[in-house]
Design an enzyme around this catalytic site. Structure first.
Site, PDB file in Angstrom:
ATOM      1  N   ASP A  84       2.218   0.050   5.451  1.00 32.56           N
ATOM      2  CA  ASP A  84       1.391  -0.995   6.024  1.00 32.56           C
ATOM      3  C   ASP A  84       2.073  -2.519   5.477  1.00 32.56           C
ATOM      4  O   ASP A  84       1.671  -3.384   6.106  1.00 32.56           O
ATOM      5  CB  ASP A  84       0.073  -0.954   5.983  1.00 32.56           C
ATOM      6  CG  ASP A  84      -0.586  -1.365   4.698  1.00 32.56           C
ATOM      7  OD1 ASP A  84      -0.195  -0.608   3.675  1.00 32.56           O
ATOM      8  OD2 ASP A  84      -1.398  -2.359   4.506  1.00 32.56           O
ATOM      9  N   THR A 105      -0.434  -2.229  -3.611  1.00 31.37           N
ATOM     10  CA  THR A 105       0.114  -3.422  -3.228  1.00 31.37           C
ATOM     11  C   THR A 105      -0.498  -4.778  -3.494  1.00 31.37           C
ATOM     12  O   THR A 105      -1.866  -4.734  -3.747  1.00 31.37           O
ATOM     13  CB  THR A 105       0.237  -3.279  -1.454  1.00 31.37           C
ATOM     14  OG1 THR A 105       0.590  -2.379  -1.044  1.00 31.37           O
ATOM     15  CG2 THR A 105       0.659  -4.587  -0.904  1.00 31.37           C
TER      16      THR A 105
END
Length: 322
Positions: A181, A150
């Site tokens: 998340d 990410t």
């Protein structure tokens, strides 16, 4: 005084763009959006935006979030298909008093109505990775990768405004609709102008177990430096998960406080991150590893950086054509 920190070497060009804005007294939110859009538009980054690897149905689903540390306003999207820049959609949602986190068809309808650019995000290159993976795993159940890349960033501008952002295509071969998340405020990112900001990358399911980014900001609020806060949260979560479950997924975090001080911690080997500050001549790529009870950061040399980008752009072998 200004500063910017981001996960992974792939953010180098984006941070360079963002740093130019911050250097010219630009708003941290504009710098974050420009920097993350640069990563989203890069077709060779397999974990973010255009060129991101698909889910098990060969569909690219994107997640993103944006948080303003001044107002604590946030916007987030999950499992969005075929829009060019998820970070811009997330930022748009942060202006609302409610309906700040939209997913799937609802998020796509909002983005379409708001005029955001539609784009087919599945590239021919990503299709090859997918078909190779299916061919390799044909005799066993498909499973996603353990970790993930990410892009997450925190920016501090000359006015003291603090903003964070994330963007990802999620785990390769994930179940359709899976959200990690990255767009979850408190886990994937958290920003508070009075304290600082943090963002995370790795296995989302494990990062969420520790509400990781919020915990780092709380540790800074209690008086820890960004480096101390990152180490405490990552080391304790890694140990706790290992004790309870026998294993821990990849956990990597970066943080910056309102003084422009920064920190990073990870439980993987040679985690890379990028830092730009008013005191440095140019954005710097660091590699970090745990050594005993602390992290040891080293500046990545140009040879390593060149090899990093060359590896991501090398031709993909077609092993299966169906």
């Amino acid at each position: 005084m200004w500063g910017m920190i981001a996960t992974w070497t792939m953010a180098l060009d984006g941070v360079t763009l963002g740093a130019e804005q911050l250097k010219s007294n630009g708003f941290a939110g504009d710098a974050i959006e420009a920097a993350i859009k640069d990563v989203e538009d890069g077709e060779y980054y397999k974990s973010v935006g255009y060129g991101g690897l698909p889910n098990e149905e060969m569909i690219v689903e994107l997640d993103a979030a944006y948080m303003d540390g001044d107002t604590l306003n946030f916007g987030a999207i999950g499992a969005v298909k075929d829009f060019a820049n998820p970070i811009s959609i997330a930022r748009s949602l942060s202006a609302n008093d409610f309906n700040n986190f939209l997913v799937g068809a609802g998020a796509e309808a909002y983005a379409s109505k708001a005029g955001f650019e539609r784009k087919t995000m599945l590239t021919d290159r990503a299709k090859i990775f997918y078909k190779n993976r299916v061919g390799d795993d044909r005799q066993k159940e498909l499973a996603p990768y353990a970790g993930h890349d990410t892009v997450g960033m925190v920016a501090l501008d000359a006015e003291g405004q603090l903003v964070g952002g994330t963007s990802t295509s999620g785990l390769f071969m994930k179940k359709a609709g899976r959200v990690g998340d990255s767009p979850i405020i408190g886990s994937g990112l958290y920003c508070d102008r009075a304290v600082g900001g943090a963002t995370a990358t790795g296995l989302g399911e494990d990062l969420m177990k520790g509400v990781t980014s919020f915990q780092i900001v709380q540790m800074m609020k209690a008086g820890l430096s960004p480096q101390e806060a990152c180490e405490k949260v990552v080391f304790e979560l890694d140990a706790d998960l290992t004790a309870r479950r026998g294993k821990s997924g990849d956990l990597s975090v970066v943080a910056m406080n309102t003084a422009g001080e920064w920190g990073c911690a990870s439980n993987i080997v040679n985690f890379s991150f990028v830092v730009a500050t008013a005191d440095a001549s140019e954005p710097t790529v660091y590699l970090t590893n745990r050594v005993g009870d602390h992290m040891e950061h080293k500046v990545a040399n140009q040879e390593w950086i060149t090899a990093y980008f060359a590896k991501r752009q090398q031709e993909v072998e077609i092993r299966y054509d169906k």
